[in-house]
Design a protein around this motif. Sequence first.
Motif, PDB file in Angstrom:
ATOM      1  N   ASN A 205       0.832  -1.210   0.000  1.00  0.00           N
ATOM      2  CA  ASN A 205       0.000   0.000   0.000  1.00  0.00           C
ATOM      3  C   ASN A 205       0.867   1.260   0.000  1.00  0.00           C
ATOM      4  N   ARG A 208       1.462   3.255   3.317  1.00  0.00           N
ATOM      5  CA  ARG A 208       0.317   3.874   3.989  1.00  0.00           C
ATOM      6  C   ARG A 208      -0.485   2.833   4.762  1.00  0.00           C
ATOM      7  N   GLY A 230      -5.426   2.478   9.645  1.00  0.00           N
ATOM      8  CA  GLY A 230      -5.156   3.871   9.933  1.00  0.00           C
ATOM      9  C   GLY A 230      -6.345   4.540  10.604  1.00  0.00           C
TER      10      GLY A 230
END
Length: 321
Positions: A205, A208, A230
């Motif tokens: 990713n 991220r 996240g």
Amino acid sequence: MPSAVIGRSFGPPEAYALEAFDPGPPQEGEVRVAIKAAGVSYVDVLTAMGRYQFKPPLPFIPGSEAAGVVEAVGAGVTHLKEGDRVFCGGIGGVFAEANRFKAAGMTRVPDTMSFEEAAVFAVNYQTAWYALTDRGRAKAGETLLVLGAAGGTGYAAIQVGRHLGMHVIASASTPEKRALAKAGGAHATVVTGAQDWREQVAAANGGRPIDVVFDPVGGDATEPAFRNLGYDGRHLVIGFTAGIAALRTNLPLLKSASLIGVQMRDHALKRPAEAEAMRRAVMELAAQGAFSPAIAERRPISDHVAAMYAAFSGKRQAALS
């Protein structure tokens, strides 16, 4: 006379035998279906063992989804006719050569879909659609991490996520399963159980964090996946093929992330209008060719014991015909 796989008590696949079974003519609001293919899933086997979250009455014919041809139509049924190719299913009753089903909500199988594909389509793809669009609030451009990516619901989640415009990362244990996930539409794959698994996910990713986790696995896979989320991340709990996991509650707080349960049956009971609209949307997409389910193996109904063990061992969904 047609046959069915019948168990007089809950137990392993060997507790179920192929016996003569005549479901009789359809009653009002029912259709009788000649079943051409039945899906065999992990949950089907768990239910047959008496180990699922509810126990159906005995004697019990396993299976929850199938496809076949309408043989006879009961009074009051106007949207189906003899000869129609249809999806059918319920809580049991489909590991059979013929059975009766309530006609309400039954739909025709698209011409582009085989009976075997149809038999593993409805539950998996409706679950994935409900999980991502409703419970997961998935948006185009977000990243989806799919655990158990070669399983029935996992594979469906890959295709639904891709259709929604998500960046899809699939986790699977073997090269064959990862190749299947890529063929199904995953943008990247990671190796389930690898020591650097979290690093692999981050690299896939671009460094991220993940937005949405689709988790039909549980067990040791849940906490590492949750840790990759996240801000406003959503971890969707679909099932526990590897066992029920325990997650410390400080993790959702520290990450401002959510652990979300997904139970399609409960949704259908609590919000039937929403569930019906969702079902129609998924079936329309199927008719357009948007989704193509994968089948691990095809076996005759007489080989139901081997098919049930294959599904319970974590292999992809099989089809009886």
